[in-house]
Scaffold this motif. Structure first.
Motif, PDB file in Angstrom:
ATOM      1  N   ALA A 147       0.829  -1.210   0.000  1.00 21.13           N
ATOM      2  CA  ALA A 147       0.000   0.000   0.000  1.00 21.13           C
ATOM      3  C   ALA A 147       0.866   1.264   0.000  1.00 21.13           C
ATOM      4  O   ALA A 147       0.530   2.263  -0.620  1.00 21.13           O
ATOM      5  CB  ALA A 147      -0.923  -0.002   1.218  1.00 21.13           C
ATOM      6  N   LYS A 148       1.998   1.195   0.706  1.00 16.26           N
ATOM      7  CA  LYS A 148       2.865   2.373   0.799  1.00 16.26           C
ATOM      8  C   LYS A 148       3.844   2.496  -0.368  1.00 16.26           C
ATOM      9  O   LYS A 148       4.412   3.561  -0.592  1.00 16.26           O
ATOM     10  CB  LYS A 148       3.713   2.306   2.091  1.00 16.26           C
ATOM     11  CG  LYS A 148       2.981   2.731   3.337  1.00 16.26           C
ATOM     12  CD  LYS A 148       3.915   2.733   4.532  1.00 16.26           C
ATOM     13  CE  LYS A 148       5.030   3.754   4.444  1.00 16.26           C
ATOM     14  NZ  LYS A 148       4.737   5.069   5.004  1.00 16.26           N
ATOM     15  N   GLY A 149       4.062   1.374  -1.078  1.00 17.45           N
ATOM     16  CA  GLY A 149       5.105   1.367  -2.090  1.00 17.45           C
ATOM     17  C   GLY A 149       6.467   1.449  -1.433  1.00 17.45           C
ATOM     18  O   GLY A 149       7.398   2.060  -1.940  1.00 17.45           O
ATOM     19  N   ARG A 150       6.573   0.825  -0.236  1.00 21.10           N
ATOM     20  CA  ARG A 150       7.785   0.940   0.578  1.00 21.10           C
ATOM     21  C   ARG A 150       8.685  -0.276   0.377  1.00 21.10           C
ATOM     22  O   ARG A 150       8.204  -1.399   0.353  1.00 21.10           O
ATOM     23  CB  ARG A 150       7.339   1.022   2.033  1.00 21.10           C
ATOM     24  CG  ARG A 150       8.435   1.077   3.070  1.00 21.10           C
ATOM     25  CD  ARG A 150       7.798   1.514   4.374  1.00 21.10           C
ATOM     26  NE  ARG A 150       8.670   1.409   5.513  1.00 21.10           N
ATOM     27  CZ  ARG A 150       8.618   2.251   6.553  1.00 21.10           C
ATOM     28  NH1 ARG A 150       7.755   3.241   6.557  1.00 21.10           N
ATOM     29  NH2 ARG A 150       9.406   2.096   7.572  1.00 21.10           N
ATOM     30  N   PRO A 151      10.000  -0.064   0.239  1.00 28.70           N
ATOM     31  CA  PRO A 151      10.905  -1.209   0.075  1.00 28.70           C
ATOM     32  C   PRO A 151      10.828  -2.127   1.290  1.00 28.70           C
ATOM     33  O   PRO A 151      10.766  -1.640   2.427  1.00 28.70           O
ATOM     34  CB  PRO A 151      12.297  -0.565   0.003  1.00 28.70           C
ATOM     35  CG  PRO A 151      12.056   0.872  -0.290  1.00 28.70           C
ATOM     36  CD  PRO A 151      10.717   1.207   0.258  1.00 28.70           C
ATOM     37  N   PRO A 180       3.715   1.855  10.012  1.00 31.02           N
ATOM     38  CA  PRO A 180       4.485   3.012   9.568  1.00 31.02           C
ATOM     39  C   PRO A 180       3.516   4.179   9.365  1.00 31.02           C
ATOM     40  O   PRO A 180       2.311   4.016   9.557  1.00 31.02           O
ATOM     41  CB  PRO A 180       5.064   2.554   8.235  1.00 31.02           C
ATOM     42  CG  PRO A 180       4.015   1.631   7.687  1.00 31.02           C
ATOM     43  CD  PRO A 180       3.334   0.992   8.878  1.00 31.02           C
ATOM     44  N   SER A 181       4.036   5.329   9.005  1.00 29.58           N
ATOM     45  CA  SER A 181       3.143   6.446   8.708  1.00 29.58           C
ATOM     46  C   SER A 181       2.260   6.098   7.504  1.00 29.58           C
ATOM     47  O   SER A 181       2.695   5.393   6.592  1.00 29.58           O
ATOM     48  CB  SER A 181       3.954   7.699   8.446  1.00 29.58           C
ATOM     49  OG  SER A 181       4.947   7.439   7.469  1.00 29.58           O
ATOM     50  N   ALA A 182       1.013   6.595   7.522  1.00 32.35           N
ATOM     51  CA  ALA A 182       0.010   6.189   6.532  1.00 32.35           C
ATOM     52  C   ALA A 182       0.070   7.040   5.263  1.00 32.35           C
ATOM     53  O   ALA A 182      -0.913   7.665   4.860  1.00 32.35           O
ATOM     54  CB  ALA A 182      -1.388   6.238   7.156  1.00 32.35           C
ATOM     55  N   ASN A 183       1.242   7.052   4.646  1.00 34.74           N
ATOM     56  CA  ASN A 183       1.423   7.804   3.397  1.00 34.74           C
ATOM     57  C   ASN A 183       2.171   6.926   2.404  1.00 34.74           C
ATOM     58  O   ASN A 183       2.752   5.911   2.789  1.00 34.74           O
ATOM     59  CB  ASN A 183       2.248   9.077   3.664  1.00 34.74           C
ATOM     60  CG  ASN A 183       3.553   8.760   4.395  1.00 34.74           C
ATOM     61  OD1 ASN A 183       3.545   8.548   5.599  1.00 34.74           O
ATOM     62  ND2 ASN A 183       4.656   8.698   3.653  1.00 34.74           N
ATOM     63  N   ARG A 184       2.188   7.324   1.139  1.00 38.03           N
ATOM     64  CA  ARG A 184       3.008   6.630   0.149  1.00 38.03           C
ATOM     65  C   ARG A 184       4.470   6.828   0.502  1.00 38.03           C
ATOM     66  O   ARG A 184       4.852   7.867   1.056  1.00 38.03           O
ATOM     67  CB  ARG A 184       2.739   7.192  -1.263  1.00 38.03           C
ATOM     68  CG  ARG A 184       1.317   6.967  -1.754  1.00 38.03           C
ATOM     69  CD  ARG A 184       1.074   5.564  -2.269  1.00 38.03           C
ATOM     70  NE  ARG A 184       1.963   5.192  -3.362  1.00 38.03           N
ATOM     71  CZ  ARG A 184       2.133   3.952  -3.805  1.00 38.03           C
ATOM     72  NH1 ARG A 184       1.479   2.945  -3.238  1.00 38.03           N
ATOM     73  NH2 ARG A 184       2.944   3.701  -4.810  1.00 38.03           N
ATOM     74  N   VAL A 230       5.142  13.106   2.381  1.00 37.37           N
ATOM     75  CA  VAL A 230       4.942  13.743   3.674  1.00 37.37           C
ATOM     76  C   VAL A 230       3.942  12.939   4.518  1.00 37.37           C
ATOM     77  O   VAL A 230       2.925  12.487   4.007  1.00 37.37           O
ATOM     78  CB  VAL A 230       4.428  15.175   3.416  1.00 37.37           C
ATOM     79  CG1 VAL A 230       3.929  15.828   4.669  1.00 37.37           C
ATOM     80  CG2 VAL A 230       5.511  16.002   2.746  1.00 37.37           C
ATOM     81  N   SER A 231       4.235  12.769   5.804  1.00 36.72           N
ATOM     82  CA  SER A 231       3.346  11.998   6.675  1.00 36.72           C
ATOM     83  C   SER A 231       2.008  12.698   6.865  1.00 36.72           C
ATOM     84  O   SER A 231       1.942  13.921   6.882  1.00 36.72           O
ATOM     85  CB  SER A 231       3.995  11.803   8.050  1.00 36.72           C
ATOM     86  OG  SER A 231       5.142  11.008   7.944  1.00 36.72           O
ATOM     87  N   PRO A 232       0.919  11.907   7.022  1.00 35.73           N
ATOM     88  CA  PRO A 232      -0.417  12.487   7.189  1.00 35.73           C
ATOM     89  C   PRO A 232      -0.686  12.883   8.644  1.00 35.73           C
ATOM     90  O   PRO A 232      -0.364  12.131   9.555  1.00 35.73           O
ATOM     91  CB  PRO A 232      -1.349  11.341   6.780  1.00 35.73           C
ATOM     92  CG  PRO A 232      -0.571  10.098   7.044  1.00 35.73           C
ATOM     93  CD  PRO A 232       0.901  10.436   6.975  1.00 35.73           C
TER      94      PRO A 232
HETATM   95 MG    MG Z   1       7.078   7.366   7.314  1.00 38.85          MG
END
Ligand code: MG
Ligand code: AMP
Length: 331
Positions: free
Chosen positions: A47-51, A134-138, A142-144
Motif C-alpha cells: 500500500a505504501k510502495g515501501r521497500p 508506519p506512517s500512513a502515506n506513500r 509527507v506523513s499524514p
Molecule cells: Mg514514514
C-alpha cells in the motif's frame, strides 16, 4: 470527527482478519496491520510502495505487553518506557519471538512504541496484539496528520480509516536505540532530546543528518512534491522573491518573527513556537504542494527542543531526489 466505539470494534476485527487500519496517534497517522500476520504486513509495504527492507514500528497498548515482542529490556530502556510511555518515543530493542523478520526488514532488533492517543490505545486494546504501523502515506512523501490526508493518499488501499482529528505533535516519534546500556537517538522526533537526557541523566548521541544510513531515513524521505531550498531565517523572503523572478512558482515558509511577507505565489507564516510549528509542518508542506508551488523556500529552526525534529525533516525534504531506492543498512 472522533471515532466511535463501534468503529473501533470494527477496526480491531479488520486487524484480526488481516486487513489494514489507518489510525490516529499523537505524532502522525499510522497504517496498521497485525504484526504477527505476514500477509497483512506485506500489504502495508504494498500500500505504501515501501521497500521491504524498511523496518516497521510495532505499536502496543502498554509497556506491560512487551513480553514476547522484545527479547530483553535493558535498564535505560525500562526507565524511558516507564517515564515516557504512552508518548512519542520509539525504543529499538532486541527482537522477541512474536516479531517476524518481515516486520523488521530482516533486522534482529525491533522498534516498539505505545502511542499517546485515546483512539490508538482503544484500538490496540480491542485488538489485543501488536500493530505494525508506519506512517500512513506513500513511501517518500509527507506523513499524514489528518484522516483526510490518509484518504487522499492511500484511498482504497486501506480497509478502515479511524478519524481522530489533527495530530497534536505532528512529527514522527523520536527513535532511540536502547539495545544496550548507552542509548542513542537514531531519529529525532516528537520527544525532545532534552527530556530524554534529563530522564537518563546522561547526554545522548544524535546522528548528523548528512551521514545517516539507518533504514528508512534516506535523505529524500518526508518530501513534498515541490523542491525545498533552505536558507537563513532572515533570507527567506528575499530568496523566495529572487527565485520567483527566475520563473519558479514559489512558496515561502516565512518565520513569523522575521518579517511582514514576501511577494511570491504562496506564503505560510511559520509559528514561532516549535510546538505549533511541528504540529503544522506537514500540513504546510501539503498546502504549498496543493497550491501548485514548484519551489519551497524555508529555514531551519534552532536545533533544540522540537526544532531538532523539524530541522531534520526539512533537511530531508531538501535532500537529493533520485530515482534510486534508498540504500539501507543492516545491523
Ligand atoms: Mg514514514
Ligand atoms: P515510520 O513509521 O514511517 O516513521 O518509519 C519507521 C522507522 O523506524 C523506520 O523507517 C526506521 O527508520 C525505524 N526503525 C524501525 N525499526 C527499526 C530497527 N529495528 N532499527 C532501527 N530503526 C528502525
Amino acid at each position: 470527527m472522533v471515532s466511535a466505539v463501534g468503529d473501533i470494534e470494527t477496526a480491531a476485527g479488520v486487524l484480526l482478519a488481516g486487513g489494514l487500519v489507518a489510525f490516529p496517534t499523537e505524532t502522525v497517522y499510522g497504517l496498521g496491520a497485525n504484526a504477527e500476520d505476514l500477509a497483512a504486513v506485506a500489504r502495508i509495504y504494498q500500500a505504501k510502495g515501501r521497500p521491504p527492507t524498511h523496518p516497521l514500528i510495532v505499536h502496543l497498548a502498554g509497556a506491560e505487553f512487551l513480553d514476547g515482542w522484545v527479547a530483553h529490556v535493558p535498564e535505560p530502556a525500562r526507565l524511558l518506557a516507564d517515564r515516557f510511555w504512552p508518548g512519542p518515543l520509539t525504543l529499538v530493542l532486541r527482537r522477541g519471538p512474536r516479531v517476524s523478520l518481515a516486520a523488521t526488514g530482516g533486522l534482529e532488533t525491533v522498534a516498539v512504541r505505545v502511542p499517546d492517543h485515546a483512539v490508538a490505545l482503544a484500538l490496540l486494546s480491542a485488538f489485543g496484539g501488536g500493530a505494525a504501523a508506519p506512517s500512513a502515506n506513500r513511501f517518500g512523501s509527507v506523513s499524514p496528520t489528518t484522516a483526510d490526508h490518509v484518504r487522499a493518499e492511500l484511498g482504497d488501499a486501506v480497509d478502515v480509516v479511524l478519524d481522530g482529528g489533527s495530530c497534536a505533535v505532528g512529527v514522527e516519534s523520536t527513535i532511540v536505540d536502547a539495545t544496550g546500556d548507552t542509548p542513542s537517538i537514531l531519529r529525532p522526533g516528537g520527544m525532545t532530546r532534552e527530556d530524554l537526557e534529563a530522564a537518563l541523566a546522561q547526554p545522548l548521541a544524535v546522528p548528523s543528518t548528512s551521514t545517516i544510513r539507518v533504514p528508512g531515513t534516506h535523505p529524500s524521505h518526508y518530501a513534498p512534491r515541490a523542491q525545498v531550498v533552505l536558507v537563513e531565517p532572515e533570507q527567506v523572503a528575499a530568496e523566495a522573491e529572487r527565485t520567483q523572478e527566475q520563473g519558479y512558482r514559489v512558496g515561502a515558509l516565512l518565520p513569523a518573527s522575521s518579517g511582514t511577507g514576501a511577494n511570491v505565489h504562496a506564503v505560510v507564516a511559520v509559528p514561532d513556537s516549535t510546538t505549533d510549528y511541528a504540529r503544522g509542518l506537514y500540513a504546510f508542506l501539503r498546502e504549498l504542494d496543493q497550491r501548485g508551488c514548484d519551489l519551497i523556500v524555508a529555514s531551519l529552526p534552532a536545533a533544540e527542543g522540537l526544532g531538532l525534529a523539524i530541522g531534520n525533516r526539512l533537511r530531508r525534504a531538501a535532500g537529493p531526489r533520485t530515482s534510486d531506492r534508498p540504500v539501507t543498512m543492516r545491523r
